[in-house]
Each structure stands twice: as C-alpha cells, then as structure tokens.
Write a protein that holds these residues in place. Structure first.
Motif, PDB file in Angstrom:
ATOM      1  N   ILE A  25       0.843  -1.198   0.000  1.00 49.26           N
ATOM      2  CA  ILE A  25       0.000   0.000   0.000  1.00 49.26           C
ATOM      3  C   ILE A  25       0.878   1.248   0.000  1.00 49.26           C
ATOM      4  O   ILE A  25       0.558   2.246  -0.654  1.00 49.26           O
ATOM      5  N   PHE A  26       1.984   1.200   0.711  1.00 52.05           N
ATOM      6  CA  PHE A  26       2.875   2.370   0.687  1.00 52.05           C
ATOM      7  C   PHE A  26       3.817   2.360  -0.510  1.00 52.05           C
ATOM      8  O   PHE A  26       4.197   3.399  -1.027  1.00 52.05           O
ATOM      9  N   LEU A  73       3.554   6.634  -8.277  1.00 50.59           N
ATOM     10  CA  LEU A  73       2.732   7.832  -8.428  1.00 50.59           C
ATOM     11  C   LEU A  73       3.481   9.125  -8.132  1.00 50.59           C
ATOM     12  O   LEU A  73       3.255  10.137  -8.773  1.00 50.59           O
ATOM     13  N   LEU A  74       4.351   9.108  -7.132  1.00 54.06           N
ATOM     14  CA  LEU A  74       4.918  10.390  -6.713  1.00 54.06           C
ATOM     15  C   LEU A  74       6.153  10.758  -7.517  1.00 54.06           C
ATOM     16  O   LEU A  74       7.004   9.939  -7.741  1.00 54.06           O
ATOM     17  N   PHE A  91       3.221   1.359  -3.500  1.00 52.30           N
ATOM     18  CA  PHE A  91       2.602   1.728  -4.765  1.00 52.30           C
ATOM     19  C   PHE A  91       2.694   3.231  -5.045  1.00 52.30           C
ATOM     20  O   PHE A  91       3.269   3.637  -6.062  1.00 52.30           O
ATOM     21  N   PRO A  92       2.214   4.088  -4.149  1.00 53.33           N
ATOM     22  CA  PRO A  92       2.375   5.517  -4.450  1.00 53.33           C
ATOM     23  C   PRO A  92       3.829   5.946  -4.513  1.00 53.33           C
ATOM     24  O   PRO A  92       4.197   6.765  -5.360  1.00 53.33           O
ATOM     25  N   LEU A  93       4.664   5.396  -3.622  1.00 53.48           N
ATOM     26  CA  LEU A  93       6.051   5.866  -3.598  1.00 53.48           C
ATOM     27  C   LEU A  93       6.778   5.522  -4.885  1.00 53.48           C
ATOM     28  O   LEU A  93       7.606   6.278  -5.374  1.00 53.48           O
TER      29      LEU A  93
END
Ligand code: HEM
Ligand SMILES: [Cu+2]
Lengths: 645, 535, 120
Positions: free
Chosen positions: B526-527, B534-535, B529-531
């Motif tokens: 969960i962490f 996405l970011l 994926f964005p790191l």
C-alpha cells in the motif's frame, strides 16, 4: 499453570527424550539448555580465534619491521606477508576487520545473549523451555552458517573482509573489485554472513521476548523477575528493533557490490584513478546512519548481559539483596529506549552539521544517567556485605571498576568538541575495550564460573580460577590503559605499522632516562639502555600484555574441561545457596527443566531476611507468613499493569 | 514436555505464544521496511540538482507500469479480504470453505508475482540509458549486446595469484584450444607449457600451478629470511671478532618467483567481454593485431578488438546534468547528428518555459530561482498538453523532451514494451546497413555511439540510478515476502486437515497468525505503490 | 473473537465493507495520480501530491491494520510494542533526514562547490 487440559492432542514431545539418538540430543536439539551450550562453545571458539587475529595485529604494531614469529612459515600466511615475513597492510586490515566482526557478532553476543540468554532465562522464570524450541534451533543454525561463511572467507583468494568491522562504504563497496568473481570475495561473504547472523539474532530475540512475556511460572510477576531476566528482555528488544536497519544496509551494500547499484556510491567516485562505473548519487552517510542505528544499541547488547550476570552473582555472594532493584529495572528500560536515539555520536566527524551533533550529544550525555544508576546500584549492593570471594565473585567484582573506567572515558567522546581530537584514535579503542574486554568478558567468565555447577554437578577449581583471574586483570589493564595515553597524543587507531607514520607525535617523551619508569622499560628491553621512553614504546608494553593474557587463559580452558570430570561434586541442587528459581531444578536440569511445577513465592533477592531461619529465602520455597503466597491471577494482573513499562 | 499457551491465551497477557511472536516479528519487519523507506526518502531528498542522477518524477515516467501496479494493488487487497474470510470460515468450522478461500489467496499471490515478472523483464531488457561524458543523457533502445565488447583473442596474459582470470568466464560456447606457458624457478628459470582444450582442464591446471607457485614463493621467502638471519649473525660474529672489514658477507637475494602466465590460442577466438569485468581497451594500429583489453583482475587479452560502438535508438534527450550555457553545443547533438532533433528539443524546452512563465504570471509572482534551475539547468519535465490522446496520455507529463518532437510517440503508440519483438527485427536491419548511421526508418533515428564518449550505460535495471535501485531492492524484498507468505498459507490449505481434525482452534490460530503476516505484506505494498509509481 | 453467529455475521459484513472501501481508495489514489486534479502547481511531485498520495495510503493502511489485523481490539502488550516500534522508526527516518536539513549548517555552498567541480 500448565494447561494440560487445553491440548490433550499434543503428544509429540512426551517422554521421548530418553531414547533420543545422539545427533538429536546434542546436535539438532530443541532443548534450550543444549542450544545454550552449543552457542557457548561456538562462541568461545570464535573468541579464541578473534584473539589470535589480534595477537598477530599486535605484533605488527609493536614490531613493524620484524618477521612474524612462528606463523610466517605457514604457506597460507606466507601469501599475505611480505618478502621479509612482515605483516602487510592488507593482512592487517583483514585481521582488524575480522577481529572486530568476530568478537562482536560471533563471540560476545552469542556467548552473552545466545548462551546465557538461552540457558538461564527460561530457568529463571520457571519455564519448561523457550516458547518456540524449534525456532531456537533454527536460530542457532543460522548463526552457525553465518559464522562458517565468515571463517571460510579467510581462505578465498581475496582473503576475508578488509574494510573494518564497521564496513563503511564506499571503501567496502570498492574493495577487491579486481577479482573475477565478486561473489567469492571476502567482502561479499562478510555481507552474506551478516545477513545470516542478523536473521539468527532476530529469531532468537523474538523467542526470548515471547518466552519472558508468556512463559513465566505461577507467581512470577513482573517485579519478581530477577534482574537478569529484565536485562535479557531489554537486550532482546534492542536486537529485535535495531538489527533490521543493519540488515537493510547489508542488503543494499550487497546490491552495490553484486548488482552495481549506487546506494552508497557518491557521484564522481574515482577508484584507483579510474572513474567508478556506477550511476552515482548515493550517500555514504546513509550507510553510517543505518550501521550505527544498529551498532550503538549493539554495544548495549554487549554490556547488558554482563551487568545482568553480575547482578545475579553479587547478591548471592554478598548474601544481601540487590540494592535498588526497582530503580535498576527502570534504568535498564530507560537505557533501552535511549539507546535508539544516540547513534550519531559515532558520526560527529562526518560533517553532519552542528545542530544534529548537538542533539546527539545531548542524548548521549543523557544515556550515561541510567548507566550510572546501574553501576552505582551494583556498587552499593556490596556495601556492608560479608563477601564470599569465589572466582565468580572475583570476576563480578572486577567488572564494576572496569566497566566504570570504560563508561567514564566515554563521556569525553560524547562531547563533539572533545571528540574532534579523540575520534579514531587509540583513546576510542581504549574506551570501548575497557567496557567490552575487562567488562563484558569478565562478566561472562563470572557467569561461567557461577552456573557451571548447575549444568555439570561439579565445582570449577577455585585455585585455577584465581590463577585465571588475577593475571587476567593485570594484563587487561596493561593492555588498555596505555591506549588512553597514546590516543590522547593522537595515535591513529588503524595505523598498521604502529605509528611509524606518526614520527612527530611518537617522539613525545613518556618518561626521561633515569626515572623509575624509564629504568623498567630499559630493563625489560623495550627501549635501549640510556634512552628516554617515548609514547610509541608503549606499543610493546601493550602487545606483551596481550600475549601474556593469552597465556593466562590456559588455566581457564583446563579448568573448564577438567572440572567437568574431576571437579568437586556439589552436594545440593543449590550449591551457592542462591534464591532464584533456576536452582530449584535437578542437577543437571532435564529436558523440560523442572520436576515439579515451580512457583515464585517472593521477590528474587531475599537474602538475609530478618527473622528468617536461613540467610537466604529462595523464590521457590514457600514461607511461613501469608505474604509469601503466590499472587492470585487478579493481583498478578494489577501488578503487571502497574509495573509494565 | 509441553510448552504452555500454544493454543489458549495466557490469562494476564491475553495472548497465545504464536500471536505474541508474530507481532514481535512484524515489529522487526516494520523496522526492516522502515529502514528501506528511510533510505528511499534520504536518497531522494538528498539528490543534488545538476550533479546527481535525477530521480524520475511521478507517474509520467512509469506510465506503462502504473496500470500493472494498480492491478497488483487490487489483487493484493482482494487476497487480504480472502484471508480474513478464510479465517472466519475456520472459526465457523467450515473447512472446505476455508480451503477454497485460502487457495484463492495463494492464486492472488501468483498473479501478483506474474505481473511483477512482466514489469521486471520490461525494465531490465527494453529500456536503456546512455550518459555521455559531458553529462547529457539519452534514453532509448539498444540493438547490439551492448554491455559487451567483441574481441578476437589471440593470446592472453594473466596472474597466477587470485582466482581464475576473468576472460575464462567470458568464454561461452566451445572452449578454445590454447597453450599455456609459465615459468618455474624464478625469471630465467625453466619454462613449461601445456595444451589445454577444456574449461575443466584449465581450472585444474590453474589450481595446480597456483599451488606450486605459492609453494615456491613460500620456500623462496623462507630461504630469503634465512639468509637475512645468517647475514645478521655473521655481522654480529665479525663485530665481536673485530674482523668486520675482513669477512665477505653474502648479500641476501630477494625471492624471484614468476607469477605471470601466458596463454596462446591456437586460432583466434571471438568472445564478448562483459562490460562489468573489463577495465580498459587500448587500440593499436589497424591490422597490427595488438589491441589489448585489460580486465579488472589484471588479466590482459591481446588480439583484435571488434566494433564496440553502441547501436542505439534514442527516444529522449535529457540535459539535466549539463550546465545551461553548454547545452547548445552538447556532445549529444554530435552523437545524434540530426538537426531536427535538436530543434525539436529546444522547441519543447521553450514551450516549457512559457508555461512556467504563464503559471507564475497568473499568480503574480516571480518564477522562483529554484524552479528556473529546475528547468534550464535541469530540464526536469515538460508539460505536454498539445497531444491529448486516449485516457492515460491525457494529463501525462513528458519527463524528457522527445527528440523527434512528440509526433514520433503518437505514431508508434508506446515506444517500448509492446513492440519489443519489432525492435529485434529492426536490429537486424540496422546491423545489415552498418554504415548508415542514421538509418532512415521513418521517424526512428538509429545511431552508433562510440564507446569512449559514453560515461555510463545501463538498462533500467538496478544500476540505472537510485530510483531503480530502490525500486528493485524494495519490490524484490517485498516479492520474497509474498512468496514466503503464500507458501505458508498454501501449507495451511493443503496440509491443514490433520491439525483441523485434532484441534480446529489450533489451526485457526495458525491461520490468524499467517493472516497477520499476509496483511502486513499488503500494507507494505500500500505504501510502495504511491512511492514507486505515483509520486 | 469467535462470538455468537450473529456477531460473526456482523464481523463478516464489516470485513466486506472494509474490503470495498480499500478498493475505492485505491481507485482514488490512482486517479489522483492520473488526473492531476489538485496538481495546479508546476509539474512533478508537489507537496500536495505527496500529502494526498501518502494520506490515502495511510487511510488504507489504517483500515487494514485496524480491522483486518484486529488492532481494534488487541492486547496492551501488542500496542506497547507497536508504539515503541513506531517511535524508533520515526527516529530512524526523522533523525537521518535531520542530517540533510541541519538548520545551522548551510549546505548550499557545498553544493555549489561540488557543482563547480563537476562542471568545470
Ligand atoms: C556512558 C556511556 C558511554 C558513552 C557516553 C559512550 C560514548 C561513545 C562515543 C561518543 C563513541 C564514539 C567515539 C568516536 O568514534 O570518536 C564511542 C565509541 C564506542 N563505544 Fe562507547 N560510550 C559509552 C558506553 C559504551 C558501552 C557500554 C559500550 C559497549 C559495550 C561502548 C562501546 C563502544 C564502541 C564499540 C565504540 C567504538 C565504535 C567504533 O568506532 O568502532 N560504549 N562511545
Ligand atoms: Cu555509541
């Protein structure tokens, strides 16, 4: 409180242990005591090996221009010596790195936490075994694999790791790049070995915590646990939470070496005049952060078990309760907490910036408060006691001032201004060796002498014990005290030729010709007739004491093996008239430990209780008055709620 | 002997052993991944603009992988839900349902790993970066086996100290016949030779000779030290006797052991030297057969070096590491040798500048210096609004300016992944028309980059920079956790029946503990994926 | 928590709802990435992006740990362990980052020098 009714199906372990074959009983065993002994012997072997490495290094420092005696004809060794048979820089670096690694990760921690933690902890809380016996076995074998990897790496073409026990990048990343198989270099094997050792520690620590929390016997409330168990609990937490970041660092360094990443490789790195073929953009500072995040808590992992052992032995041999038991418990918890936020005091010189240095300086000074509480309590515990000076007690007593010197010399290092001068000198070496060598190692010796009768049913020889202790004490101080002097003169800790490169500094005079000290040095042939004694001449003193120290470990080895067969038989299960529950077991304790269910009726250190008929009231013996009954479930709950953390 | 509280919780702590242990284990896992995330943040924040390799920013770089990552997120969430329900099924004593749900969970894990494999392969094999010596960077596709240097070996020199010489590892295929020669008994000693025709023989010979050499060295040194001692003694004796001037002293002789060996190949052998093992290549005169290639371990090959230029199809040019005033005549334009490319790139850059200006003008603010740096010294990203096409493309920022203008991308769709095979064909074509460096294939520009202009060359594997390094390290570690967890859950599903019959509560406990671990693995993702995407 | 059948049914409903919410939040996260709704500033990962991206992840992580990992009714010891773990993790990440943002040390000149060296 055994819950036999709850799992009637579980018949696996029942009463099989009599017929167990040898390999199952002594090799692949699940019995926490046997595993403890396995840890102990392996660790002692590694300690001896690490000691041997050190003796070679000391030769190089004391006599950089002479051939190494005895060893220099051995072909493996030859390859690492120069034509004249002198120690080369490579060899020195290799031995230095491996000395540190082996002593810390394969010697002291396994002996302190692996052996004593495994053997004594379940006994002291009245548990039949560890909470997860098979995990316990896995932990030992993991450790052994790591150790073997480390040991075997000496015989690879590249030799073992050479970048210091701290293994700082980018040095560690770029060592031995010239070998066609990077995987089979000592540096890489070091990292792999570390991954195994760390995994082993993680398994072990989770096991110890689970055991202490869940397997305490009836009546063993938190505040009735011996201090040893408390210290082990905190140590286990340190290992559990501090080791993973080092595992991360090891994995990342492994990637740097094998997959060519640049986690710790800065932009524009040149190696041997050539641009290093990596993307760059990494941070060597990050490695140091991750390393010291473990390695500072690690130093408490080294020292806490020793304090724990000493705090068992002192009350027993002074026949007095441990002074300030509660404050010691709280102190050790505070210490465990603070240990996590002081790590960057090892990094003052990396250019981290003054604000952060100040922060870490403050926390470092703070952490000495609980340390001082511990040592003061131990000191006061002896006050007014009628002391029984058996070998265990001798070592335990010596531990206090030795640890004191080590701790106090840490304070000048804690302030970043003074550390500017002292960092990376022999002063630092002196500091931590005072804590670890005459400190921790003495504590561990004390533990061996103390619990030996429990396992073998025989006493260790007191004479050999004295023969072991007194020379060791003198040698230890002979080795490490001169290091403070040299360090304050700026002797660098990693100069393999013993400071020949420091001609200027080493011309400092320690004692002029004609003085008492000079005469002794001249008589001992350390300096020429009629010459002054220079700082650099202390190298020879130190080295000589180091070799002597090796000689005086011989009585211990003899004692250990001989007494197991010929020592005086003990007449009771509790030869020291101690109070904690491990002495309630038969001698030696069988698989499953207790013949009848142990119950803790009172606190752990009730010696010389006024009005009692003996000078010790064991935890496991029911007393006359009502207070001594074990707590009911209810009060146990409330006690644990109050006293926990 | 029985360990208490294996199944029932202890009264005062309220926990059974395994549950306590798994939470402790998870605590240490938090520190493990915490350490990795700390490293991620530290490295990313610590990037020095214009010096360090830039981190790719956000979804724009990973657009082809975002979908995979998203699907994987959903798959893991689904598996988490399944695990919970399989535990509930056990609590309701419904073993069949438990088993079915558990198997579904494991299937989810398999799907997850499948997608990961696709992603890894694409990153490792399809995308390449070339950084030239002046810092300009190109991203694109490589057509030759680019990490390797073709070399036709005629002879080799190597050391007997250390491990087998590096070039032996680069010989794949049939082992060439060679004659090895080495010297025994110091320089000027006896030369020995042996003909070797298999790798096994070579290794055997190597170990044997090395042992003999080490022994010789050891003996020589012993002798040498003996002589030193003898001389010292003689001097001492002569001094005592006062005849120091009279006696003749034998000077100790330094040991002289030859550690070099030479291999002469019967006929030239073509090998491809792996880039990571090789130090330098020196080219002699044309036709002189004396090019030398030096391995990192000091092993030297002599023969004829092949054409080691990199055949490359650039898609993007990135000038982040080139100072502004040097961008106009950066090396990269020479290498590409295409006027249009340069023009297109500057058009994109100017466009970006205007946009920046527009943004800050609206806000009635000056463009912050940092931003300017970002754009002009470091072209960090260019907002490409002109070509809105399709769902994913719509708001995507182009990270680097496409060299042929953006038209190129849209004609071909994505320039990567899906067209991997096509590229391979293409490579052959290019190989055929060797001298046509700018092979005229539609909008593609295929160039040959001389090796000495390349500072760093890599696929988007872990070596490519710290983004890729952290990406591979963390996701691989997470993948290992997925595999480990799935195996444990599979074990429960397949072999749980026995324990279930004995004591269903015990199995339920185990599943609960396994489930806790599984949820943690989900949590990490969960962490991640964005790191990572996405970011 | 094996309670009565009704309780179990209630739990099951909760688990299902949470599962759905997790899916929804994942979609939110991805759409924030793909349509930069709030991405009004200069391109690249902005402060807002980071807060939103990690915020959504935080919510998802909270749901998983709170409901699926039963942290909503766990024992005190577990909480204590986790609290300390979180503190140490924060120390690890925070204090290492502190190195990069030391308020006293002006890091800019170093960067300038470094760049000067590399671009000269
Ligand atoms: C009151 C307590 C202590 C304080 C204030 C303290 C402070 C320090 C400081 C500031 C350093 C870094 C010196 C430098 O590299 O410049 C250091 C090094 C060291 N300390 Fe301590 N210390 C204390 C206790 C201990 C204890 C109990 C141990 C372990 C058993 C220990 C083991 C070490 C070790 C192994 C190093 C050297 C690490 C290396 O650089 O290789 N210290 N100490
Ligand atoms: Cu420290």
């Amino acid at each position: 409180m055994s819950e036999t009714a709850a799992h009637p199906h579980d018949d696996v372990h029942d009463d099989h242990h009599h017929e167990e074959p040898f390999w199952k009983k002594y090799v692949f065993t699940c019995d926490h005591k046997v595993i403890g002994i396995q840890y102990g012997f392996t660790a002692l072997l590694f300690l001896a090996f690490g000691f041997f490495l050190m003796m070679v290094m000391r030769w190089s420092i004391a006599y950089p221009d002479r051939a190494v005696p005895i060893l220099s004809d051995w072909p493996w060794f030859q390859a690492w010596l120069d034509n004249e048979g002198r120690v080369t820089g490579d060899l020195y670096n290799m031995f230095g790195a491996m000395h540190g690694t082996i002593m810390v990760f394969l010697g002291v921690v396994p002996l302190a936490f692996g052996a004593f933690g495994n053997y004594v902890t379940p006994l002291q809380i009245g548990a039949p075994d560890m909470a997860f016996p098979r995990l316990n076995m896995a932990s030992f074998w993991c450790f052994l694999i790591g150790g073997v990897l480390m040991f075997v790496s000496f015989f690879l073409p590249s030799g073992a790791a050479k970048a210091g026990w701290t293994n700082y990048s980018p040095l560690a990343t770029t060592t031995d790049l010239g070998f066609s198989s990077l995987f089979w270099t000592g540096q890489t094997q070091w990292l792999l070995g570390m991954v195994f050792l760390i995994s082993s520690s993680l398994l072990g620590s989770a096991n110890v915590i689970a055991t202490v929390i869940n397997l305490r016997c009836k009546g063993m409330t938190w505040m009735r646990m011996p201090f040893f168990v408390w210290a082990m609990l905190v140590t286990a937490f340190l290992l559990l939470l501090a080791f993973p970041p080092l595992e991360v660092a090891a994995i990342m360094q492994l990637m740097d070496r094998l997959a060519g990443t640049s986690f710790f490789v800065p932009t524009g790195l040149n190696v041997g005049g050539m641009a290093f073929d990596a993307a760059g953009g990494g941070s060597p500072l990050l490695y140091q952060h991750l390393f010291w995040f473990l390695a500072h808590p690690e130093v408490y992992v080294l020292i806490l078990p020793a304090i724990a052992i000493v705090s068992e032995i002192l009350p027993c041999n002074t026949r007095k309760p441990l002074w300030g038991y509660k404050s010691m418990v709280y102190a050790v918890m505070a210490l465990g907490f603070l240990a996590f936020i002081v790590w960057a005091h090892h990094m003052y010189m990396t250019g981290m910036g003054p604000a952060i240095s100040t922060f870490f300086q403050a926390t470092t000074v703070l952490i000495s408060v609980p340390s001082v509480i511990l040592i003061t309590s131990l000191l006061i515990s002896m006050w007014g006691g009628s002391i029984r000076f058996n070998p265990a007690m001798l070592f335990a007593t010596a531990f206090i001032p030795m640890f004191g010197i080590g701790g106090l010399t840490g304070l000048p290092l804690a302030f970043n201004l003074t550390d500017l001068h002292l960092h990376d000198t022999y002063y630092v070496i002196g500091h931590f060796h005072y804590v670890v060598a005459p400190g921790t190692i003495f504590g561990l010796f004390a533990g061996i002498y103390h619990w030996f009768p429990k396992h073998t049913g025989r006493q260790m020889s007191s004479f050999l014990g004295h023969l072991h202790f007194w020379p060791s004490l003198i040698c230890m101080n002979g080795i490490f005290a001169p290091m403070f002097l040299q360090g304050m003169q700026g002797f660098h800790r990693r100069a393999f030729d013993g400071g020949a490169a420091y001609e200027q500094i080493s011309s400092r005079i320690l004692a002029e010709d004609g003085t008492f000290v000079a005469t002794i040095f001249q008589k001992l042939n350390f300096v020429a007739e009629g010459a002054n004694v220079m700082m650099i001449d202390l190298n020879q003193v130190t080295s000589t004491f180091a070799w002597l120290l090796a000689v005086f470990q011989v009585p211990f080895v003899i004692n250990l093996f001989m007494s197991a067969y010929t020592g005086k038989k003990v007449t009771s299960d509790n030869p020291w008239d101690a109070t904690t529950i491990e002495w309630a077991t038969p001698t030696p304790p069988p698989h499953g430990n207790f013949t009848e269910e142990p119950v803790a009726y009172r606190g752990p250190y009730e010696y010389s209780v006024p009005g009692a008929d003996k000078d010790f009231s064991p935890q496991f013996e029911k007393g006359e008055d009502g207070d001594d009954s074990p707590d009911t479930e209810e009060s146990e709950k409330s006690v644990s709620a109050k006293s926990d953390h | 002997m029985e360990i208490p509280y294996e199944v029932t919780p202890r009264r005062d702590t309220g926990l059974y052993n395994a549950k306590l242990a798994v939470w402790l284990f998870l605590a240490s896992e938090v520190m493990l991944f915490g350490g990795l995330f700390s490293a991620y943040v530290f490295l990313r924040v610590g990037v020095i603009d214009g010096v360090d390799v830039p981190w790719p920013w956000g979804i724009n770089v990973h657009k082809t992988f975002v979908l995979i990552g998203f699907i994987n997120t959903l798959v893991l969430i689904l598996s988490s839900v399944l695990v919970v329900f399989s535990w509930v099924a056990l609590k309701e004593r419904n073993f069949a349902k438990f088993r079915a749900l558990m198997l579904c969970t494991v299937a989810c894990a398999a799907i997850f790993m499948g997608f990961k494999t696709v992603e890894y392969r694409s990153k490792l094999m399809r995308h390449f970066d070339i950084r030239l010596t002046d810092g300009s960077m190109m991203e694109g596709t490589i057509f030759n086996k680019s990490f390797d240097i073709p070399f036709s070996v005629e002879s080799a020199e190597f050391n007997l100290i250390g491990s087998s010489p590096g070039f032996i590892f680069d010989i794949d295929g049939e082992f060439p016949e060679m004659t090895v020669a080495w010297t025994v008994g110091g320089s000027g000693g006896k030369e020995e030779t042996q003909v070797i025709s298999s790798k096994r023989d070579f290794n055997k010979w190597f170990v044997r000779t090395r042992t003999a050499m080490t022994k010789e060295l050891s003996d020589e040194r012993k002798r040498y030290r003996g002589e030193i001692k003898a001389k010292e003694k003689a001097v001492f004796a002569a001094e005592e006797a006062g005849t120091l001037d009279a006696v003749e002293l034998k000077e100790p002789v330094m040991p002289d052991v030859v550690t070099k060996a030479v291999a002469k190949l019967t006929k030239p052998y073509d090998l491809t030297a792996r880039r990571t093992r090789v130090g330098k290549i020196f080219r002699g005169e044309e036709g002189a057969h004396n090019d030398t290639l030096t391995y990192a371990d000091g092993c030297k090959l002599i023969g004829v070096g092949g054409d080691d230029r990199v055949i490359f199809e650039p898609h993007y040019v990135d000038m982040q590491l080139v100072p502004l005033h040097k961008q106009k005549d950066s090396m990269v334009w020479d290498v590409i040798g295409d006027k249009h490319a340069k023009e297109a790139w500057y058009k994109n850059r100017d466009h970006a500048y205007e946009e920046m200006e527009g943004y800050y003008a609206k806000k009635d603010a000056e463009i912050p210096e940092k931003m300017l740096r970002g754009y002009f010294i470091n072209i960090q990203s260019i907002h490409d609004k002109e070509h809105k096409k399709g769902f994913m493309e719509e708001f995507i920022y182009e990270f680097k300016a496409g060299i042929e203008g953006t038209a190129y991308h849209h004609e071909d769709g994505h320039h990567d992944d899906h067209h991997g095979d096509k590229h391979d064909d293409h490579a052959k074509e290019v190989g055929g028309a060797k001298d046509d460096a700018h092979g005229d294939h539609g909008h593609h520009v295929v160039i040959k980059v001389p090796r000495d202009k390349i500072k760093f060359l890599n696929s988007h594997g872990p070596r490519a920079g710290n983004y890729y390094a952290t990406y591979f390290t963390i996701t691989a570690l997470h993948g290992l956790h997925v595999i480990g967890g799935a195996l444990v859950l599979l074990y429960f599903a397949v072999f749980g029946k026995r324990l279930y019959r004995k004591n269903p509560e015990h199995l339920a406990n185990r599943v609960e503990v396994g489930g806790l671990f599984w949820h943690f693995v989900d949590l990490v993702w969960i962490f991640l994926f964005p790191l990572m995407y996405l970011l | 928590m094996a309670g009565s059948p009704e309780e179990m049914a209630k739990h099951k409903r909760l688990y299902l709802i949470v599962g759905i919410w997790l899916g929804v939040f994942s979609c939110v996260a991805i759409s924030l990435g793909v349509f930069p709704i709030l991405d009004v500033g200069p391109p690249g990962a902005t402060w807002e992006d980071i807060v939103i991206g990690l915020g959504v992840s935080g919510i998802k992580a909270g749901l998983v740990s709170w409901i699926y990992m039963h942290l909503n009714h766990e024992k005190g010891l577990v909480y204590k362990t986790l609290v300390f773990t979180i503190i140490f993790f924060a120390a690890l990440m925070g204090l290492t980052l502190f190195t990069l943002f030391d308020p006293i040390k002006e890091s800019y000149p170093t960067i300038q020098t470094l760049r000067g060296l590399l671009t000269r």
